[in-house]
Scaffold this motif. Sequence first.
Motif, PDB file in Angstrom:
ATOM      1  N   GLU A 130       0.819  -1.210   0.000  1.00 47.74           N
ATOM      2  CA  GLU A 130       0.000   0.000   0.000  1.00 47.74           C
ATOM      3  C   GLU A 130       0.853   1.259   0.000  1.00 47.74           C
ATOM      4  OE1 GLU A 130      -2.689  -0.222   3.229  1.00 47.74           O
ATOM      5  OE2 GLU A 130      -4.029  -1.656   2.265  1.00 47.74           O
ATOM      6  N   GLY A 131       1.992   1.234   0.650  1.00 46.65           N
ATOM      7  CA  GLY A 131       2.831   2.410   0.675  1.00 46.65           C
ATOM      8  C   GLY A 131       4.287   2.029   0.819  1.00 46.65           C
ATOM      9  N   LEU A 132       5.146   2.640   0.016  1.00 44.64           N
ATOM     10  CA  LEU A 132       6.568   2.366   0.084  1.00 44.64           C
ATOM     11  C   LEU A 132       7.194   3.279   1.130  1.00 44.64           C
ATOM     12  CD1 LEU A 132       8.964   0.831  -1.223  1.00 44.64           C
ATOM     13  CD2 LEU A 132       9.260   2.808  -2.703  1.00 44.64           C
ATOM     14  N   ARG A 133       7.902   2.692   2.080  1.00 41.82           N
ATOM     15  CA  ARG A 133       8.545   3.489   3.114  1.00 41.82           C
ATOM     16  C   ARG A 133       9.731   4.230   2.523  1.00 41.82           C
ATOM     17  NH1 ARG A 133       6.823   2.306   8.257  1.00 41.82           N
ATOM     18  NH2 ARG A 133       5.548   0.413   8.455  1.00 41.82           N
ATOM     19  N   ARG A 134       9.956   5.438   2.987  1.00 39.98           N
ATOM     20  CA  ARG A 134      10.999   6.295   2.436  1.00 39.98           C
ATOM     21  C   ARG A 134      11.865   6.865   3.545  1.00 39.98           C
ATOM     22  NH1 ARG A 134       6.594   6.680  -0.669  1.00 39.98           N
ATOM     23  NH2 ARG A 134       6.876   6.667  -2.934  1.00 39.98           N
ATOM     24  N   ALA A 135      13.050   7.275   3.169  1.00 34.66           N
ATOM     25  CA  ALA A 135      13.956   7.995   4.067  1.00 34.66           C
ATOM     26  C   ALA A 135      14.281   9.332   3.410  1.00 34.66           C
ATOM     27  CB  ALA A 135      15.205   7.164   4.326  1.00 34.66           C
ATOM     28  N   GLY A 136      15.438   9.897   3.710  1.00 32.28           N
ATOM     29  CA  GLY A 136      15.767  11.218   3.193  1.00 32.28           C
ATOM     30  C   GLY A 136      16.408  11.179   1.823  1.00 32.28           C
ATOM     31  N   THR A 137      17.012  12.302   1.456  1.00 30.98           N
ATOM     32  CA  THR A 137      17.723  12.419   0.188  1.00 30.98           C
ATOM     33  C   THR A 137      18.906  11.465   0.169  1.00 30.98           C
ATOM     34  OG1 THR A 137      17.112  14.749   0.070  1.00 30.98           O
ATOM     35  CG2 THR A 137      18.904  14.014  -1.350  1.00 30.98           C
ATOM     36  N   MET A 138      19.126  10.836  -0.957  1.00 32.27           N
ATOM     37  CA  MET A 138      20.180   9.826  -1.053  1.00 32.27           C
ATOM     38  C   MET A 138      21.545  10.493  -1.172  1.00 32.27           C
ATOM     39  SD  MET A 138      18.332   7.144  -3.624  1.00 32.27           S
ATOM     40  CE  MET A 138      16.632   6.616  -3.320  1.00 32.27           C
ATOM     41  N   ALA A 139      22.430  10.169  -0.238  1.00 35.61           N
ATOM     42  CA  ALA A 139      23.785  10.721  -0.265  1.00 35.61           C
ATOM     43  C   ALA A 139      24.706   9.889  -1.144  1.00 35.61           C
ATOM     44  CB  ALA A 139      24.345  10.800   1.152  1.00 35.61           C
ATOM     45  N   ALA A 140      24.548   8.578  -1.136  1.00 37.12           N
ATOM     46  CA  ALA A 140      25.367   7.681  -1.958  1.00 37.12           C
ATOM     47  C   ALA A 140      24.695   6.319  -1.982  1.00 37.12           C
ATOM     48  CB  ALA A 140      26.792   7.579  -1.415  1.00 37.12           C
ATOM     49  N   ALA A 141      25.101   5.500  -2.931  1.00 32.48           N
ATOM     50  CA  ALA A 141      24.540   4.151  -3.066  1.00 32.48           C
ATOM     51  C   ALA A 141      25.659   3.174  -3.390  1.00 32.48           C
ATOM     52  CB  ALA A 141      23.467   4.112  -4.151  1.00 32.48           C
ATOM     53  N   LEU A 142      25.603   2.007  -2.757  1.00 28.17           N
ATOM     54  CA  LEU A 142      26.566   0.940  -2.991  1.00 28.17           C
ATOM     55  C   LEU A 142      25.816  -0.296  -3.466  1.00 28.17           C
ATOM     56  CD1 LEU A 142      28.738   1.290   0.249  1.00 28.17           C
ATOM     57  CD2 LEU A 142      29.232   2.238  -2.006  1.00 28.17           C
ATOM     58  N   VAL A 143      26.141  -0.760  -4.662  1.00 27.49           N
ATOM     59  CA  VAL A 143      25.549  -1.978  -5.210  1.00 27.49           C
ATOM     60  C   VAL A 143      26.530  -3.115  -4.971  1.00 27.49           C
ATOM     61  CG1 VAL A 143      24.605  -3.090  -7.248  1.00 27.49           C
ATOM     62  CG2 VAL A 143      24.332  -0.625  -6.951  1.00 27.49           C
ATOM     63  N   ILE A 144      26.092  -4.145  -4.266  1.00 29.17           N
ATOM     64  CA  ILE A 144      26.965  -5.249  -3.866  1.00 29.17           C
ATOM     65  C   ILE A 144      26.678  -6.464  -4.746  1.00 29.17           C
ATOM     66  CG2 ILE A 144      27.696  -6.724  -1.955  1.00 29.17           C
ATOM     67  CD1 ILE A 144      26.525  -4.597  -0.070  1.00 29.17           C
ATOM     68  N   LYS A 145      27.728  -6.993  -5.358  1.00 30.04           N
ATOM     69  CA  LYS A 145      27.626  -8.216  -6.144  1.00 30.04           C
ATOM     70  C   LYS A 145      28.761  -9.143  -5.733  1.00 30.04           C
ATOM     71  CE  LYS A 145      26.492  -8.381 -10.369  1.00 30.04           C
ATOM     72  NZ  LYS A 145      26.473  -8.301 -11.850  1.00 30.04           N
ATOM     73  N   VAL A 146      28.487 -10.425  -5.747  1.00 26.95           N
ATOM     74  CA  VAL A 146      29.499 -11.423  -5.413  1.00 26.95           C
ATOM     75  C   VAL A 146      29.605 -12.394  -6.581  1.00 26.95           C
ATOM     76  CG1 VAL A 146      30.172 -13.290  -3.861  1.00 26.95           C
ATOM     77  CG2 VAL A 146      29.115 -11.222  -2.932  1.00 26.95           C
ATOM     78  N   ASN A 147      30.828 -12.592  -7.048  1.00 27.90           N
ATOM     79  CA  ASN A 147      31.101 -13.546  -8.114  1.00 27.90           C
ATOM     80  C   ASN A 147      31.889 -14.712  -7.534  1.00 27.90           C
ATOM     81  OD1 ASN A 147      29.955 -11.783 -10.067  1.00 27.90           O
ATOM     82  ND2 ASN A 147      31.882 -10.646 -10.169  1.00 27.90           N
ATOM     83  N   VAL A 148      31.343 -15.891  -7.678  1.00 32.82           N
ATOM     84  CA  VAL A 148      32.009 -17.093  -7.171  1.00 32.82           C
ATOM     85  C   VAL A 148      32.863 -17.670  -8.287  1.00 32.82           C
ATOM     86  CG1 VAL A 148      31.702 -19.376  -6.176  1.00 32.82           C
ATOM     87  CG2 VAL A 148      30.115 -17.531  -5.586  1.00 32.82           C
ATOM     88  N   ASN A 149      34.176 -17.600  -8.100  1.00 32.70           N
ATOM     89  CA  ASN A 149      35.115 -18.103  -9.109  1.00 32.70           C
ATOM     90  C   ASN A 149      36.302 -18.720  -8.385  1.00 32.70           C
ATOM     91  OD1 ASN A 149      36.708 -18.653 -11.285  1.00 32.70           O
ATOM     92  ND2 ASN A 149      36.547 -16.626 -12.223  1.00 32.70           N
ATOM     93  N   LYS A 150      36.363 -20.024  -8.340  1.00 31.62           N
ATOM     94  CA  LYS A 150      37.400 -20.715  -7.569  1.00 31.62           C
ATOM     95  C   LYS A 150      38.780 -20.539  -8.174  1.00 31.62           C
ATOM     96  CE  LYS A 150      34.155 -24.288  -6.046  1.00 31.62           C
ATOM     97  NZ  LYS A 150      33.845 -25.746  -6.014  1.00 31.62           N
ATOM     98  N   ASP A 151      38.857 -20.247  -9.474  1.00 28.00           N
ATOM     99  CA  ASP A 151      40.152 -20.172 -10.139  1.00 28.00           C
ATOM    100  C   ASP A 151      40.813 -18.809 -10.004  1.00 28.00           C
ATOM    101  OD1 ASP A 151      39.757 -22.762 -10.971  1.00 28.00           O
ATOM    102  OD2 ASP A 151      38.790 -22.148 -12.846  1.00 28.00           O
ATOM    103  N   SER A 152      40.116 -17.807  -9.548  1.00 26.93           N
ATOM    104  CA  SER A 152      40.673 -16.460  -9.457  1.00 26.93           C
ATOM    105  C   SER A 152      40.986 -16.121  -8.012  1.00 26.93           C
ATOM    106  CB  SER A 152      39.694 -15.435 -10.039  1.00 26.93           C
ATOM    107  OG  SER A 152      38.531 -15.378  -9.232  1.00 26.93           O
ATOM    108  N   GLN A 153      41.836 -15.121  -7.841  1.00 26.57           N
ATOM    109  CA  GLN A 153      42.139 -14.648  -6.502  1.00 26.57           C
ATOM    110  C   GLN A 153      41.012 -13.760  -6.009  1.00 26.57           C
ATOM    111  OE1 GLN A 153      45.488 -12.005  -6.381  1.00 26.57           O
ATOM    112  NE2 GLN A 153      45.054 -11.139  -8.395  1.00 26.57           N
ATOM    113  N   GLU A 154      40.968 -13.613  -4.690  1.00 23.34           N
ATOM    114  CA  GLU A 154      39.920 -12.786  -4.100  1.00 23.34           C
ATOM    115  C   GLU A 154      40.207 -11.328  -4.437  1.00 23.34           C
ATOM    116  OE1 GLU A 154      38.814 -12.611   0.388  1.00 23.34           O
ATOM    117  OE2 GLU A 154      37.938 -14.420  -0.503  1.00 23.34           O
ATOM    118  N   SER A 155      39.275 -10.678  -5.096  1.00 18.34           N
ATOM    119  CA  SER A 155      39.518  -9.326  -5.592  1.00 18.34           C
ATOM    120  C   SER A 155      38.224  -8.529  -5.572  1.00 18.34           C
ATOM    121  CB  SER A 155      40.097  -9.366  -7.013  1.00 18.34           C
ATOM    122  OG  SER A 155      39.177  -9.977  -7.902  1.00 18.34           O
TER     123      SER A 155
END
Length: 719
Positions: free
Chosen positions: A265-290
């Motif tokens: 019925e209603g989307l909860r809101r906060a204030g003006t957005m100062a910054a945003a961080l998009v988090i993604k995780v890639n699972v790759n056993k052959d690569s180093q953690e980076s």
Amino acid sequence: MESNPESGSPKKKPRPLVRIVLLLMSHRVLVSFLCCIAGVIALLLLPVLAKNTYISENALMPGSANPMLSANDVLDADKLVAEIMSLSLEGDTAGIEIPRILMKRVGDLGAEVSQFQFYPRPNKFHPLHFFSSHDSDSNQENATCASPAISTVGIVRAPHGDGKEAIILVTAYNAVNPDNGEALSLGVAYSVFSLLTQVTWLAKDIIWLAADSRYGEHEAVAAWLREYYAPTFYSTDKTHTNMCSAKNPHQEIEENHVVGAESFEGLRRAGTMAAALVIKVNVNKDSQESLSIYAEASNGQMPNLDLINVVNYLAVHRQGLHVRVGKLWSLLESKCLKMIGGTIEFLGNLARSLNPQWGFGIPESEYVEGTATLASSLYAQALGVPTGSHGAFRDYQVDAVTLAISSKASPYNKAKRSEFLLRSGRLIEGTIRSVNNLLEKFHQSFFLYLLTGPSKFVSVGVYMIAFALLIAPLPVVAASLYSDGVPKSDIIKSCASGSSSMNKCNKKSSWRWLQAAKSVFVIHIWGVVVASLPYFICQIPNGTSFSCGVSWILLSLVSLNICYQVFGSPYSSFKSSELHKHKHKQEWGVLKSVMIAAAFIGLSLMSVVNFAAAEIGALLLVPFCLMAHPLKLDMQDLTLKAFSRIACNIVLGLLLFPPLTFFAIQGLSEGFSNIDVGGFWTWVESLWVWNSATYLYVVLVHLPCWLLCIHILLHPCSF
């Protein structure tokens, strides 16, 4: 003072500035050659001129506090990851089980929680709505009968805040078919979010958006942002159901079993957005953690450099992660770049041997890697397409980046998984703490820059020099070609007397200018028609990328022929001309002059919208515009200069045809074995779907100027 023997009046000398302009015009070939060479050299030297990144805003203070994320927070997050990975999402539970789990867990933390549902929106190109957002269209109009996606939104109210600012955490996952990387990203965000519900130092609200990305990550985030900034008021279930002839049973299950109607019925809101961080995780056993950082948004927009610097500093100096940014990997093996890098390294060593204080030059390997990174950054910005869902925030002038964390450990190893969650969570915690310290929006550092490495950048004040050098010859050559048919004495007299118009010097040249302007205008009108054709081609049912691309080319040729029949071709005035033969040279010269002026205006305007696209456009288009010369005249002149110009014009004429240019760039970057004829249509389609101004540049500036250059090459001159 000298006097004129014929009139007896003193002869006026032109002003110094006018003499300089006339000198440049009289040596236009040398000026053009030197400027173009200097522009290319300036581009090649950008990795050498790159500076180390630094934190401009002292209030950020990254790493000044010890991380508070504990093993207990990670333990709860690990349980969430294990629960999601163990789910068997089939039949009725697909798409609703994960939102239900997230809703319960966020509510148990004591945070405010709500859910937001949205429907997929078709990607339709409309030429009249290019720069205006199609998001203003009603959801009823664009809704389909697919099941809705459900995003979960949690909010932590800051104890020391006034509710006017907020920091956004985004984790996108496919609720129907999640993978292990998406489960880990939800675990990382949950561990940080659970910690932030307990701390007392928060001055900004925290919003965690767990976005259902079954219809695309960017669309999931963009739909929430549309509702956050411009809410729509309509009945989701009733209106959407009436549009469908038969209700989707899966949709009915979601509406009845997720949380209840009150959740939407209603989307909860906060204030003006100062910054945003998009988090993604890639699972790759052959690569180093980076950690890979993606920052490019639509039309080359970039977040404030301080945000990238904070993430890079914390990742390297606090968590020991290897930070990566995009590279054109094919350039790392380029022998030409290695030779240039070796030359620069030799000159740098020679300069330091003469004077140790001269710090010019970098090692060859560093130059090659910096050039590959610079080329990737320049291309990603010039393309104008976001490199991640962070681009949706940049459309609202919110600084945002995507942090893609690569895990080399198996997600089924509990000990390694907990260690990864702790390490990644502390990185996000440190970044949020730094942004939380800000008293205002990011503004101290750069917004226009190119990256040559995770901790190296080139500011706009440096890389604009190459663009300025490349386009500098255009007005000089345009003025010189225009004045070829006007006596020099009249030009000097007009300029010395302060006249602002060359029309008083020669009325016939003014008429030729109008004829040339008409031809250039007609070609650009044709460019507008070509830009609008995809809207009609997309209406063809069951069209493949190959058939659509071929249809676009054929319809463009037909529309060009119609324009010639209605308005006349650039050769029409030549055929009807009965003046002296030397007017033929003036005809193509004035046509080239006006074409060069149009190219200069188009590149200058594009530099305001997307500087990277204008830089690449100038590098490709300017040499052809300057070198275009009637082939018939060069064939009559049996000299090495004429044959060289013929060869260059033919090569440039072929390579700068937009489809061939695309295939050449794709072949150099990805290999010529991967070239697909339908790939050009797919590439162009992605440009207009994202409202990239690069699409307008290609069809309204590059294509018309290329066609005008072809007209000049084929001009029927006769002497």
